[in-house]
Design an enzyme around this catalytic site. Structure first.
Site: not given
Lengths: 541, 541
Positions: A209, A215, A267-268, A354, A385, A500
């Protein structure tokens, strides 16, 4: 915001008393679930989804109180305000309009004097034109070869939802494209992607955004470096999904195209915006992406219109709050009995944790106890399992079981022990919810099952694009309803800031050492100093 | 077993008092971690791994008591007894000899009058010969074409460890093989695998100790059906890893080869046996598999020989028990800052939760509180953009951070903001553990970080085969030491039985309906009857 405070509300205390009552033997789930018409009373269908909470540790009195609490929290009004474009993200003074991204009605949604839906629809049309032109070979890479590899470059909300949908629908990915994800600032991640693609045929979709996410920017920089080293012009192989006016919004010249995202979709919650739209339209075709949106819209409509007592995401949210804040379960598993939904839990983990992992309410007051719950999961029967030993005999936690009535594939299933694969899968799904609820006593404590372990069962008819949209929108609305009941803001995420800032300081130290091998990290605390020395020495000692 | 009972031991009560003390402001992790020489006192190196617990909520007095408790639980004696082949899996009257599978010393380990190590070494030699012959094209499929696709057919412990190791070392997979996993009895899973492989070139590795695991047998049956439909003899494309004398142990004729597994190695501890050995030797080469074993052996030796106060897996286990049973954290995250370790958490989730998610002690007495903890995780920095909001501001939980000093790849990393990818990754790892421990106060509660959130940091020098073996053995030994401290048996899993029995009943109902469309499920409880009707109708209604 009026004075609704979750932990201070009289209904909160009454519900706590009911939670105590539910620990009595009369309220064991084995007994509750055996009541006639239990399923009719504790299930609902809507938005194309069946939701069964008959194996949750609730009864009519508790559900009534939870619904009353939702009324006190004004969840319906808040949900409508969100849909109407009000700035429900109060701490950041933003609207939350992910539902507008998939609203095909003609009603405008005004934000700051602009129709947000018109802006979103313009981007959607841009995606349609672009993806079609790529599929038809009208838009190609620098050497004129058609694109056949798409790599999403983005982290967190910029890829988890897209990854979920792409996995869910990969059986329908007939456009001849591979789809990869470059999220981490990890040279192994880059190397693995770089080995899988053919640079001449690769389209990089860079999603951020702000276009400052470290990253993603480090990866963008590395892509440009490696594409150039391969003799290609990176700008002819890159599109961006970013805010208008961000450093990535330069369009033709530096990128093939820029698709806008807006500050009213976080974002999410962004899978149904250009964040999911660009890569999913390339991978699956625009038509399937649009059908996915329509499935989400169907669930949105249900979430907005259904009365509270028949509103699936609201009921699921109330069950979530009940399990977390009253029964005290610290986590919830999501276990889809469907291999295509294998990335659902990872997406919902981000979406929900979040959004709701918060210590303050929407007015900034500290909560008596933090909100939110831990979400994890693996597909069934695999999970049986893996962690189901603990689910049956360790500390209990609630589970969302997800079943699909009709598989995507028509492949011959054969019969083993008289049933096909799809039936065997369902036999296991139903057996787990049954066994967890009922338990079974045994003279040998090691072979004894206490039961009384809650679960919901969520069923969709198929795994076509629409159903995937319905499931996505169900969990989005559930997350938001939970937040409204807790009284928190599910749209901000200040909790990621301290890390951050701290990383920035350490990066500065590393950069100083890169420039000057005599830099000795004397300003760094002793623990981190030791690690920096290890890293630059490349040795443990 | 003498009368050691975890919850009834005097040290248990003393540790509970210390846990109360640790909640005081003087014991905030920000303060503890700032003490001079904190890292020296609360870290250890051994078996090729660095383990840092300086950011765990412990002090010297607590560690002394935890070590004393370990002494009372006789963990060293029990670990040695396990290594020596004693039947430490008391409920099933079996030894637990995963360490023997990677022991290259000449000491025999006798079980029921046979040298278990000799048996294991014979299988290992069989794997060496077989994988070499396949790589050299001496063993081929039915049409004479060399194999190039390996598919592991197995579920739970039969694939999760192998998947972890295969992902960790995929950068070194230079034998020209693809490796896929068919675990679930889900037609989507089969369809996805079937689409990726070329049947003529595919070797199916069917793994089941009893060769009766329903999922695996249903898949084996389906593979045979589809291979035959493709005009191939399935027996020429299949090997088995199974117990001697099981229905899958027929060798040449029905399979190309059968590799034995033994009842003294449980599924979740079986990666270093033929379960991992056959597929990993094919995928990575036998030499790399052997190096992986040697790394595991190095950690085993450390776990057996190091004094308790310097024993990494034992300390990690004590921290695990401390966090779970005294500080009350309900879950632990595993966050490796290394993309190749992306499947570590899924493997440890199974290893640890299936081992220690128990309600009874090793003598079959009910525990005062169930043992075990929930394990989950994603790689960093991805996790920072997913569930770390909750980690910083929601309910706290401990985290294992894992760092790697030297990446596998030598690809040009460039520099962004003055650092390379590997450095940026480390800046983030260190920043997270620092920020979680210290926190930061702010006048705005929404931007305030309470800190005091514990983590360990585990470092390896590289991600060569040996290091992956070290990490695997570290978590195996940690899991077992935890069990010994809790006084439970980490080698059985009776908790999965009730679900199997219940699934069998539902399967019978489905099979009856498949035979007779008039079968009306009248014997089934009302909730499951409704689901069976939905499934056979293919509709929600």
């Amino acid at each position: 915001m009026v004075e609704y405070r979750f932990h201070h509300h009289p209904i909160y205390r009454r519900l706590l008393e009911h939670a105590g009552r539910m620990n009595g033997p009369d309220c064991h789930l084995g007994r509750l679930a055996a009541a006639p018409r239990r399923l009719d009373a504790f299930s609902a269908t809507g938005g194309g989804v069946f939701y069964d909470y008959s194996r949750q540790r609730v009864d009519g009195a508790i559900m009534d109180l939870l619904l009353e609490l939702a009324g006190e929290a004004e969840v319906e009004r808040q949900f409508a305000a969100m849909a109407a474009g009000e700035k429900v993200n109060v701490t950041e003074n933003r609207a939350a309009l992910h539902m507008a991204a998939r609203s095909f009605s003609s009603t405008p949604v005004m934000v700051d004097g602009r129709d947000a839906k018109a802006d979103l629809h313009n981007v959607l049309e841009q995606i349609r034109l672009f993806s079609t032109a790529v599929h038809q070979g009208e838009i190609t890479g620098g050497t004129g070869q058609p694109f056949s590899h798409v790599v999403v470059v983005g982290i967190g909300g910029s890829y988890l939802g897209t990854e979920f949908v792409a996995c869910a629908l990969e059986a329908f990915a007939d456009k001849g494209f591979t789809l990869d994800f470059l999220a981490n600032v990890d040279i192994h991640n880059f190397a693995a992607v770089w080995l899988r693609i053919v640079p001449e045929k690769t389209l990089w979709v860079v999603i951020s955004k702000s276009y400052t996410t470290v990253e993603t920017m480090a990866n963008e920089d590395l892509i440009r470096r490696h594409m150039e080293a391969a003799g290609l012009n990176p700008s002819q192989h890159m599109v961006t999904v970013t805010s208008k006016g961000s450093p990535g919004d330069r369009g033709a010249g530096r990128e093939l195209a820029a698709f806008h995202m807006f500050d009213f979709i976080g974002g999410r919650y962004s899978v149904t915006s250009a964040v999911g739209g660009v890569p999913l339209s390339l991978y699956l075709g625009f038509e399937r992406f649009e059908r996915f949106l329509k499935g989400a819209e169907e669930m949105d409509r249900h979430a907005r219109k259904a009365p509270p007592s028949a509103n699936l995401p609201l009921i699921a949210a109330l069950i979530g709050v009940w399990n977390t804040s009253f029964l005290g379960y610290p986590q919830t598993a999501i276990v889809p009995y469907a291999f295509p939904l294998r990335k659902l839990a990872a997406h919902i983990q981000q979406l929900n944790m979040e959004s709701n992992g918060k210590s303050v309410d929407a007015s900034g007051r500290k909560l008596d106890e933090p909100a939110g719950t831990m979400i994890f999961g693996e597909p069934g029967t695999n999970a049986q399992h893996s962690f189901f030993q603990l689910a049956h005999q360790g500390k209990a936690f609630p589970i969302d079981f997800i079943g699909v009535l009709n598989p995507q594939t028509q492949l011959d299933e054969g019969k083993f022990k008289g049933v096909g694969h799809q039936q065997e899968l369902w036999a296991n799904l139903l057996a787990q919810s049954t066994a967890l609820a009922s338990g079974a006593s045994n003279d040998d404590p090691a072979r004894s099952f206490s039961g009384n372990r809650p679960s919901s069962t969520i069923v969709v008819e198929d795994l076509e694009s629409e159903s995937v949209g319905r499931l996505l929108a169900f969990y989005e609305a559930k997350t938001i309803f939970e937040a409204f009941v807790w009284g928190i803001n599910p749209f901000d995420q200040f909790g990621v800031e301290l890390g951050k800032v701290t990383a920035g300081k350490l990066r500065t130290e590393m950069a100083a050492r890169n420039r000057d091998s005599g830099h000795d990290f004397s300003e760094v605390d002793p623990i981190n100093r030791r690690y920096l020395q290890m890293l630059f020495n490349g040795r443990l000692a």
